[in-house]
Scaffold this motif. Sequence first.
Motif, PDB file in Angstrom:
ATOM      1  N   ILE A   1     -28.608  29.202 -73.367  1.00  0.00           N
ATOM      2  CA  ILE A   1     -29.657  29.501 -72.387  1.00  0.00           C
ATOM      3  C   ILE A   1     -30.627  30.445 -73.075  1.00  0.00           C
ATOM      4  O   ILE A   1     -30.229  31.530 -73.519  1.00  0.00           O
ATOM      5  CB  ILE A   1     -29.059  30.163 -71.133  1.00  0.00           C
ATOM      6  CG1 ILE A   1     -28.042  29.221 -70.475  1.00  0.00           C
ATOM      7  CG2 ILE A   1     -30.161  30.565 -70.152  1.00  0.00           C
ATOM      8  CD1 ILE A   1     -27.196  29.872 -69.396  1.00  0.00           C
ATOM      9  N   PRO A   2     -31.901  30.037 -73.246  1.00  0.00           N
ATOM     10  CA  PRO A   2     -32.806  30.889 -74.014  1.00  0.00           C
ATOM     11  C   PRO A   2     -33.066  32.224 -73.321  1.00  0.00           C
ATOM     12  O   PRO A   2     -33.076  32.309 -72.105  1.00  0.00           O
ATOM     13  CB  PRO A   2     -34.104  30.082 -74.089  1.00  0.00           C
ATOM     14  CG  PRO A   2     -33.870  28.787 -73.414  1.00  0.00           C
ATOM     15  CD  PRO A   2     -32.543  28.812 -72.750  1.00  0.00           C
ATOM     16  N   ARG A   3     -33.250  33.238 -74.124  1.00  0.00           N
ATOM     17  CA  ARG A   3     -33.663  34.563 -73.664  1.00  0.00           C
ATOM     18  C   ARG A   3     -35.166  34.653 -73.786  1.00  0.00           C
ATOM     19  O   ARG A   3     -35.741  34.051 -74.696  1.00  0.00           O
ATOM     20  CB  ARG A   3     -33.069  35.618 -74.617  1.00  0.00           C
ATOM     21  CG  ARG A   3     -31.947  36.380 -74.029  1.00  0.00           C
ATOM     22  CD  ARG A   3     -31.460  37.451 -74.957  1.00  0.00           C
ATOM     23  NE  ARG A   3     -31.586  37.152 -76.375  1.00  0.00           N
ATOM     24  CZ  ARG A   3     -30.799  37.677 -77.292  1.00  0.00           C
ATOM     25  NH1 ARG A   3     -29.832  38.497 -76.938  1.00  0.00           N
ATOM     26  NH2 ARG A   3     -30.965  37.416 -78.560  1.00  0.00           N
TER      27      ARG A   3
ATOM     28  N   TRP B   1     -32.815  39.346 -69.088  1.00  0.00           N
ATOM     29  CA  TRP B   1     -32.598  38.133 -69.890  1.00  0.00           C
ATOM     30  C   TRP B   1     -33.823  37.228 -69.874  1.00  0.00           C
ATOM     31  O   TRP B   1     -34.234  36.698 -70.909  1.00  0.00           O
ATOM     32  CB  TRP B   1     -31.385  37.366 -69.348  1.00  0.00           C
ATOM     33  CG  TRP B   1     -31.036  36.176 -70.183  1.00  0.00           C
ATOM     34  CD1 TRP B   1     -31.572  34.921 -70.066  1.00  0.00           C
ATOM     35  CD2 TRP B   1     -30.122  36.131 -71.281  1.00  0.00           C
ATOM     36  NE1 TRP B   1     -31.033  34.089 -71.014  1.00  0.00           N
ATOM     37  CE2 TRP B   1     -30.140  34.805 -71.772  1.00  0.00           C
ATOM     38  CE3 TRP B   1     -29.280  37.073 -71.883  1.00  0.00           C
ATOM     39  CZ2 TRP B   1     -29.345  34.403 -72.838  1.00  0.00           C
ATOM     40  CZ3 TRP B   1     -28.496  36.666 -72.944  1.00  0.00           C
ATOM     41  CH2 TRP B   1     -28.529  35.361 -73.422  1.00  0.00           C
TER      42      TRP B   1
ATOM     43  N   ILE C   1     -26.720  28.309 -64.014  1.00  0.00           N
ATOM     44  CA  ILE C   1     -27.895  27.769 -64.699  1.00  0.00           C
ATOM     45  C   ILE C   1     -27.573  26.423 -65.353  1.00  0.00           C
ATOM     46  O   ILE C   1     -28.342  25.465 -65.257  1.00  0.00           O
ATOM     47  CB  ILE C   1     -28.409  28.793 -65.739  1.00  0.00           C
ATOM     48  CG1 ILE C   1     -28.950  30.024 -65.004  1.00  0.00           C
ATOM     49  CG2 ILE C   1     -29.455  28.183 -66.659  1.00  0.00           C
ATOM     50  CD1 ILE C   1     -29.129  31.253 -65.873  1.00  0.00           C
TER      51      ILE C   1
ATOM     52  N   ILE D   1     -30.598  30.617 -61.009  1.00  0.00           N
ATOM     53  CA  ILE D   1     -31.134  29.258 -61.075  1.00  0.00           C
ATOM     54  C   ILE D   1     -32.660  29.264 -60.945  1.00  0.00           C
ATOM     55  O   ILE D   1     -33.363  28.588 -61.696  1.00  0.00           O
ATOM     56  CB  ILE D   1     -30.486  28.392 -59.970  1.00  0.00           C
ATOM     57  CG1 ILE D   1     -28.992  28.212 -60.280  1.00  0.00           C
ATOM     58  CG2 ILE D   1     -31.193  27.054 -59.828  1.00  0.00           C
ATOM     59  CD1 ILE D   1     -28.157  27.717 -59.111  1.00  0.00           C
TER      60      ILE D   1
ATOM     61  N   TYR E   1     -32.755  23.694 -72.040  1.00  0.00           N
ATOM     62  CA  TYR E   1     -33.795  22.927 -71.352  1.00  0.00           C
ATOM     63  C   TYR E   1     -34.208  21.681 -72.121  1.00  0.00           C
ATOM     64  O   TYR E   1     -34.871  20.809 -71.593  1.00  0.00           O
ATOM     65  CB  TYR E   1     -35.033  23.809 -71.089  1.00  0.00           C
ATOM     66  CG  TYR E   1     -34.719  25.099 -70.376  1.00  0.00           C
ATOM     67  CD1 TYR E   1     -33.930  25.106 -69.220  1.00  0.00           C
ATOM     68  CD2 TYR E   1     -35.179  26.323 -70.861  1.00  0.00           C
ATOM     69  CE1 TYR E   1     -33.620  26.294 -68.571  1.00  0.00           C
ATOM     70  CE2 TYR E   1     -34.878  27.510 -70.209  1.00  0.00           C
ATOM     71  CZ  TYR E   1     -34.098  27.489 -69.074  1.00  0.00           C
ATOM     72  OH  TYR E   1     -33.796  28.667 -68.434  1.00  0.00           O
TER      73      TYR E   1
ATOM     74  N   ARG F   1     -38.296  27.865 -67.493  1.00  0.00           N
ATOM     75  CA  ARG F   1     -38.360  26.528 -68.073  1.00  0.00           C
ATOM     76  C   ARG F   1     -39.799  26.012 -67.970  1.00  0.00           C
ATOM     77  O   ARG F   1     -40.300  25.331 -68.865  1.00  0.00           O
ATOM     78  CB  ARG F   1     -37.404  25.596 -67.323  1.00  0.00           C
ATOM     79  CG  ARG F   1     -37.282  24.199 -67.920  1.00  0.00           C
ATOM     80  CD  ARG F   1     -36.202  23.401 -67.227  1.00  0.00           C
ATOM     81  NE  ARG F   1     -36.530  23.075 -65.849  1.00  0.00           N
ATOM     82  CZ  ARG F   1     -37.347  22.088 -65.479  1.00  0.00           C
ATOM     83  NH1 ARG F   1     -37.933  21.322 -66.378  1.00  0.00           N
ATOM     84  NH2 ARG F   1     -37.597  21.870 -64.200  1.00  0.00           N
TER      85      ARG F   1
END
Lengths: 243, 243
Positions: free
Chosen positions: A213-215, B120, A233, B233, A180, B240
């Motif tokens: 992609i952060p957890r 996740w 994503i 998504i 992000y 985010r």
Amino acid sequence: MVGKSQLKLIKSLRLKKYREEKRMFIAEGRKGVLELLDSDLVCEGIYAVDPEALPPLPLEVVPVSNKELQQMSALKTPAGVLGVFRIPAQEEPLSSGVVLALDDVRDPGNLGTIIRLCDWFGIPQLLCSPNTVDCYNPKVVQATMGSLSRVRMAYKDLPEFLAHDERPVYIADMDGINTYEASWPEELILVMGNEANGLSEAVRELATGVLSIPRFGEGNRTESLNVATATAILLSEFRRNNP
Amino acid sequence: MVGKSQLKLIKSLRLKKYREEKRMFIAEGRKGVLELLDSDLVCEGIYAVDPEALPPLPLEVVPVSNKELQQMSALKTPAGVLGVFRIPAQEEPLSSGVVLALDDVRDPGNLGTIIRLCDWFGIPQLLCSPNTVDCYNPKVVQATMGSLSRVRMAYKDLPEFLAHDERPVYIADMDGINTYEASWPEELILVMGNEANGLSEAVRELATGVLSIPRFGEGNRTESLNVATATAILLSEFRRNNP
């Protein structure tokens, strides 16, 4: 009526060896077949249990029995309509813009979903390593739902391609930059890895950026996202930044 | 050795009817079974072709032959280890925070992927309509890769639940607000629809916001994204905005 030799030929197309020899592939199901007919692909034949149920088409539909369709079909439950299409000549990968690349993605459902995602997000070029599952595999064609004709496909040695291309190479991997917070240039090659083993060392070495992609959640131990959902994503993030 | 009646009981658990009667489900594969063992779930038995290959466990592993495992397993190619676990009592859905809700998602692979996504992205509660595929279906358990024990699951009448809850209800549908421009409150119920038919009218009527994932590219005709990739998504967008 479909002849015996024709039936045998169509049946053989579920194997990559024969697809490559004959340069043909099959698509099944009314929707998928109609979408491919409405594309630049060359159709070699349409077979249907009930031709009357199809809209007027530019070529004659061959009526077949359920038993004949069963023999041609790669599906457990054939979908009533089967089309045979010519595999187009592979064009050189686009040398500008955004490219999604796959490093040995093996599952047909994953590749099909990823082709559909490229279509959705307007990613014009999908580049696959030679060991990525064949995009003309019937299960892949099935999963693309007609998107196959709208995404440019190429199979190439990835490290060689990446080494000679000037665009930034982003890979999806552990311990990278927060997706992000990354900067997303308009021209870019994004590489996703194999389901079990991730990216090859040769591709890793050529990366100019690593995205993660952060957890979320305390003590989160989920090991990884499925490659198709991770691709969803990342392509979404690319387009959010480059509408 | 496993007794005949035990074998028959385990075999029956691939059917929802017997899972509900016995309040038990099966998990297969070393990794998934070990992850569930390391959770709050109660284990009723572990069966393995090669018990020696497993790490020390708090309960005895029953050695079985390949043939016996084949009979118990719901997989075409059994994974060598099978665990039987107790289905926990269903708890009331969480009344605060974020909830993901599914309106008749039918494909086991999709539900499994979505459970993994919840894990996740730290989404604590997954709420399913009664016609959503059973989360203890062996194919779902397989696809969750151990995430099942870390996401709170409930099956409830969705319209009734939504009507009595004060959180905003976002649905994913056509012709809604651009997902990237939406405001994402911290407390929220996000509802995803069925693979073929989307959302039910009753759920649509209770929505306070409609989100659409934009399509890109001129004349783009892709009809829809797979529900699991669309969920990926949207959950990514939620996080985010609410890290």
